[in-house]
Design a protein around this motif. Sequence first.
Motif, PDB file in Angstrom:
ATOM      1  N   VAL A   1       0.842  -1.212   0.000  1.00 55.78           N
ATOM      2  CA  VAL A   1       0.000   0.000   0.000  1.00 55.78           C
ATOM      3  C   VAL A   1       0.869   1.252   0.000  1.00 55.78           C
ATOM      4  CG1 VAL A   1      -1.621   1.351   1.386  1.00 55.78           C
ATOM      5  CG2 VAL A   1      -1.978  -1.091   1.073  1.00 55.78           C
ATOM      6  N   LEU A   2       1.904   1.254   0.814  1.00 57.46           N
ATOM      7  CA  LEU A   2       2.791   2.416   0.877  1.00 57.46           C
ATOM      8  C   LEU A   2       3.574   2.588  -0.421  1.00 57.46           C
ATOM      9  CD1 LEU A   2       4.011   2.036   4.549  1.00 57.46           C
ATOM     10  CD2 LEU A   2       2.735   3.982   3.626  1.00 57.46           C
ATOM     11  N   GLY A   3       3.974   1.477  -1.051  1.00 51.04           N
ATOM     12  CA  GLY A   3       4.662   1.558  -2.337  1.00 51.04           C
ATOM     13  C   GLY A   3       3.761   2.121  -3.424  1.00 51.04           C
ATOM     14  N   ALA A   4       2.526   1.626  -3.493  1.00 53.08           N
ATOM     15  CA  ALA A   4       1.576   2.135  -4.479  1.00 53.08           C
ATOM     16  C   ALA A   4       1.249   3.600  -4.219  1.00 53.08           C
ATOM     17  CB  ALA A   4       0.297   1.291  -4.463  1.00 53.08           C
ATOM     18  N   SER A   5       1.165   3.972  -2.952  1.00 46.78           N
ATOM     19  CA  SER A   5       0.907   5.372  -2.608  1.00 46.78           C
ATOM     20  C   SER A   5       2.077   6.256  -3.016  1.00 46.78           C
ATOM     21  CB  SER A   5       0.659   5.505  -1.098  1.00 46.78           C
ATOM     22  OG  SER A   5      -0.433   4.706  -0.695  1.00 46.78           O
ATOM     23  N   SER A   6       3.302   5.752  -2.828  1.00 44.91           N
ATOM     24  CA  SER A   6       4.486   6.508  -3.241  1.00 44.91           C
ATOM     25  C   SER A   6       4.491   6.760  -4.738  1.00 44.91           C
ATOM     26  CB  SER A   6       5.760   5.743  -2.850  1.00 44.91           C
ATOM     27  OG  SER A   6       5.862   5.615  -1.452  1.00 44.91           O
ATOM     28  N   ALA A   7       3.905   5.850  -5.496  1.00 48.61           N
ATOM     29  CA  ALA A   7       3.890   5.969  -6.951  1.00 48.61           C
ATOM     30  C   ALA A   7       2.802   6.903  -7.458  1.00 48.61           C
ATOM     31  CB  ALA A   7       3.718   4.586  -7.582  1.00 48.61           C
TER      32      ALA A   7
END
Length: 306
Positions: A95-101
Motif C-alpha cells: 500500500v505504501l509503495g503504491a501510494s508513493s507511486a
Amino acid sequence: MGGVLVGFSIIGFVILIGYFVERFGIVGAGAGRVLNRMAFFVATPALLFTVLSHADVSVIFSKFLVVIVCTIVVGVLIYLAFARLFFRTPLAETVLGASSATYVNANNIGLPVAIYVLGSAQYVAPVLLLQLVILAPTILAVLDVATRGRASFVSLVTQPFRNPMILGSLAGVLVATFDITLPAPVLAPFELIGGAAIPLVLLSFGMSLHGQRLLKAGTGRKQVVAATMIKVVLMPIIAFLFGRFVFDLDGAELFAVVAVSALPTAQNIFNFASRYDRAMVVTRDTVFLTTILSMPALLVIAALLA
C-alpha cells in the motif's frame, strides 16, 4: 518556471536543515520520530482542518479531477502488476509503495506550481481535496488494519474515524459544506498549530537522510525504482492520454492536468510510513528521487504543452 524553482528551493532548503540538525546531533537520538508523531497526531490534523474548512467542495465534481482519478487508478494498477511480477511484499508495504507511486505533493510544490506556472490554485485544490478526504483516509485505514494483524467489520468501519488526520479532514469538509463561519479566535489556534505541519514533516524527512545511502541493496530498491518511474514518467503520460483522447481537454487544462500528475511524491507518505514503522526506506527514497526528478519533468512538460 519561476514557481517550479521557488517551490523546489523552499522544500530543498528545509530538508537540508533537517539533515544538518541530525548530522550535528542538535536534538539528540530519536528526535526525528518525535517530530513525525507530532506532525501526524497534532499539526497535520490542524492543517487539514484549516485548509478544507475554506475549500470549495464543488470542485471534486470537475472533469479535471476525473482525469486525475483515472490516472491514479491506472498508476496503482501498474505498481501492483510490478509488485506481482518482480517483488512480493506484505500488505502495508504494498500500500505504501503504491501510494508513493501515485500520491502527489499537491501542497508544498503543487500550490506554488499552480499559482506561478499554471496561473491559478484551482488546478491543485481538487487534487488536495481528493487526497485529503478520500485517498489519505483509505490509506490510513488499510495501514491500521494491516499493522494490527487482525480486523473485524466494526474495527474496519470505525477505525478511520479514530484517526486524528481523518477527523481533521472530515471536520474541515463539514465546515465548508455547510458554509459555517468560524470566529477568528476559534480558527487562530488551528492555523498556528497547522502551520508547523509542513516544517515538521520536511525536517524529519531531512533528518532521516543522514547516514543513509539511496537505493542501497536490500532496502527495497526495486520498489523505489518502480514507484519513481511510475510517478515521474508514466503518470504524466497517462494523464495526457486520458485528458486529450478520453475527456477532450486541451490548452491550459491539458497542460495543468499533466503538470499536476508529474508532481513528486508527497512527504505525507513518508510520514504515514514512519507512523506505522513500515516501508520507511522505500518511501523516503521515493520521495527524495521524485522530488529531484520531477523538476526536469515539469520543465519538459512546460516546453511541450505550455
